[in-house]
Write a protein that holds these residues in place. Structure first.
Motif, short mmCIF file in Angstrom:
data_model
loop_
_atom_site.label_atom_id
_atom_site.label_comp_id
_atom_site.label_asym_id
_atom_site.label_seq_id
_atom_site.Cartn_x
_atom_site.Cartn_y
_atom_site.Cartn_z
N GLU A 44 0.83 -1.21 0.00
CA GLU A 44 0.00 0.00 0.00
C GLU A 44 0.86 1.26 0.00
N SER A 45 2.06 1.18 0.55
CA SER A 45 2.96 2.35 0.56
C SER A 45 3.39 2.73 -0.86
N PHE A 46 3.25 1.82 -1.81
CA PHE A 46 3.54 2.11 -3.22
C PHE A 46 2.28 2.50 -3.99
N GLY A 47 1.15 2.55 -3.30
CA GLY A 47 -0.09 2.92 -3.95
C GLY A 47 -0.86 1.74 -4.53
N PHE A 48 -0.43 0.53 -4.22
CA PHE A 48 -1.15 -0.65 -4.70
C PHE A 48 -2.15 -1.08 -3.66
N GLY A 49 -3.41 -1.07 -4.04
CA GLY A 49 -4.46 -1.50 -3.13
C GLY A 49 -4.56 -3.01 -3.11
N THR A 50 -5.63 -3.49 -2.56
CA THR A 50 -5.82 -4.93 -2.44
C THR A 50 -6.97 -5.43 -3.30
N SER A 51 -7.47 -4.59 -4.19
CA SER A 51 -8.59 -4.98 -5.04
C SER A 51 -8.09 -5.67 -6.31
N TRP A 52 -8.73 -6.77 -6.68
CA TRP A 52 -8.35 -7.46 -7.90
C TRP A 52 -8.96 -6.82 -9.15
N THR A 53 -9.53 -5.63 -9.02
CA THR A 53 -9.98 -4.92 -10.22
C THR A 53 -8.81 -4.16 -10.83
N GLN A 54 -7.66 -4.21 -10.20
CA GLN A 54 -6.47 -3.56 -10.73
C GLN A 54 -5.92 -4.36 -11.90
N THR A 55 -5.06 -3.74 -12.68
CA THR A 55 -4.47 -4.40 -13.84
C THR A 55 -3.17 -5.12 -13.51
N GLU A 56 -2.69 -4.96 -12.27
CA GLU A 56 -1.49 -5.67 -11.86
C GLU A 56 -1.51 -5.84 -10.35
N GLY A 57 -0.75 -6.81 -9.88
CA GLY A 57 -0.70 -7.01 -8.44
C GLY A 57 0.11 -8.24 -8.09
N PRO A 58 0.26 -8.50 -6.78
CA PRO A 58 1.11 -9.59 -6.32
C PRO A 58 0.34 -10.88 -6.02
N VAL A 59 1.03 -11.97 -6.17
CA VAL A 59 0.59 -13.25 -5.64
C VAL A 59 1.78 -13.84 -4.89
N LEU A 113 7.16 -13.28 -3.63
CA LEU A 113 6.10 -12.48 -4.22
C LEU A 113 6.33 -12.39 -5.73
N VAL A 114 5.31 -12.69 -6.51
CA VAL A 114 5.39 -12.59 -7.97
C VAL A 114 4.36 -11.57 -8.43
N TRP A 115 4.79 -10.67 -9.29
CA TRP A 115 3.93 -9.62 -9.83
C TRP A 115 3.24 -10.15 -11.08
N ILE A 116 1.90 -10.03 -11.13
CA ILE A 116 1.17 -10.60 -12.26
C ILE A 116 0.12 -9.63 -12.81
N ASN A 117 -0.36 -9.96 -13.99
CA ASN A 117 -1.55 -9.34 -14.57
C ASN A 117 -2.70 -10.28 -14.21
N PRO A 118 -3.63 -9.84 -13.33
CA PRO A 118 -4.69 -10.75 -12.87
C PRO A 118 -5.59 -11.28 -13.98
N SER A 119 -5.76 -10.52 -15.06
CA SER A 119 -6.66 -10.99 -16.11
C SER A 119 -6.04 -12.12 -16.94
N THR A 120 -4.72 -12.16 -17.03
CA THR A 120 -4.06 -13.22 -17.79
C THR A 120 -3.45 -14.28 -16.88
N GLY A 121 -3.19 -13.91 -15.62
CA GLY A 121 -2.52 -14.82 -14.71
C GLY A 121 -1.03 -14.96 -14.99
N LYS A 122 -0.51 -14.15 -15.90
CA LYS A 122 0.91 -14.21 -16.30
C LYS A 122 1.74 -13.21 -15.51
N SER A 123 2.98 -13.56 -15.27
CA SER A 123 3.87 -12.65 -14.58
C SER A 123 4.23 -11.47 -15.48
N ILE A 124 4.43 -10.32 -14.84
CA ILE A 124 4.82 -9.10 -15.53
C ILE A 124 5.94 -8.45 -14.72
N PRO A 125 6.69 -7.51 -15.29
CA PRO A 125 7.79 -6.90 -14.55
C PRO A 125 7.32 -6.20 -13.27
N LEU A 126 8.16 -6.32 -12.24
CA LEU A 126 7.90 -5.62 -10.98
C LEU A 126 7.84 -4.12 -11.22
#
Length: 135
Positions: A44-59, A113-126
């Protein structure tokens, strides 16, 4: 070989009465919640929330915890989060949990922690800000 480990976040959380199990100490599953809370606040300190409506996030692809001394109610936990050298889309994280006022290490954990695009399930750059904070 010494691994790169940088302190990136620290928080304090109260031990709740309900965190204990029938054995009278904090249940092992709750330690993962303590680590999760530190990790979420760091994200959250980087501005990333916890909603999966985002285009990127961690797993989290793996997590572990070593229980050294049992926590019991009441108390305040100091959870320190460290990260290692980031890869293209992942970063290793480690956690140290102590009781405020006690320098002993009660538990230590890790999570990748792996950074992904939730809609594709694929990893993307941190995100660059996250990468820089871990260096």
């Amino acid at each position: 070989m010494e691994h790169h480990r940088k302190l990136v976040y620290s928080n304090r959380m109260p031990i709740r009465w309900g965190d204990q199990d029938a054995m009278g100490h904090v249940n092992n599953t709750v330690y993962f919640r303590y680590m999760e809370q530190a990790r979420i606040e760091w994200l959250e300190s980087f501005g990333f929330g916890t909603s999966w409506t985002q285009t990127e996030g961690p797993v989290i692809v793996n997590a572990s915890c070593t229980f050294l001394i049992p926590f019991t109610y009441p108390g305040i936990i100091d959870c320190r989060m460290f990260c290692g050298a980031p890869g293209r889309s992942s970063v290793p994280t480690w956690y140290e949990m102590r009781l405020v006022g006690d320098d002993r290490l009660f538990a230590e954990g890790a999570a990748k922690l792996v950074w992904i695009n939730p809609s594709t399930g694929k990893s993307i750059p941190l995100p660059e800000a996250m990468r820089v904070s871990c260096l």
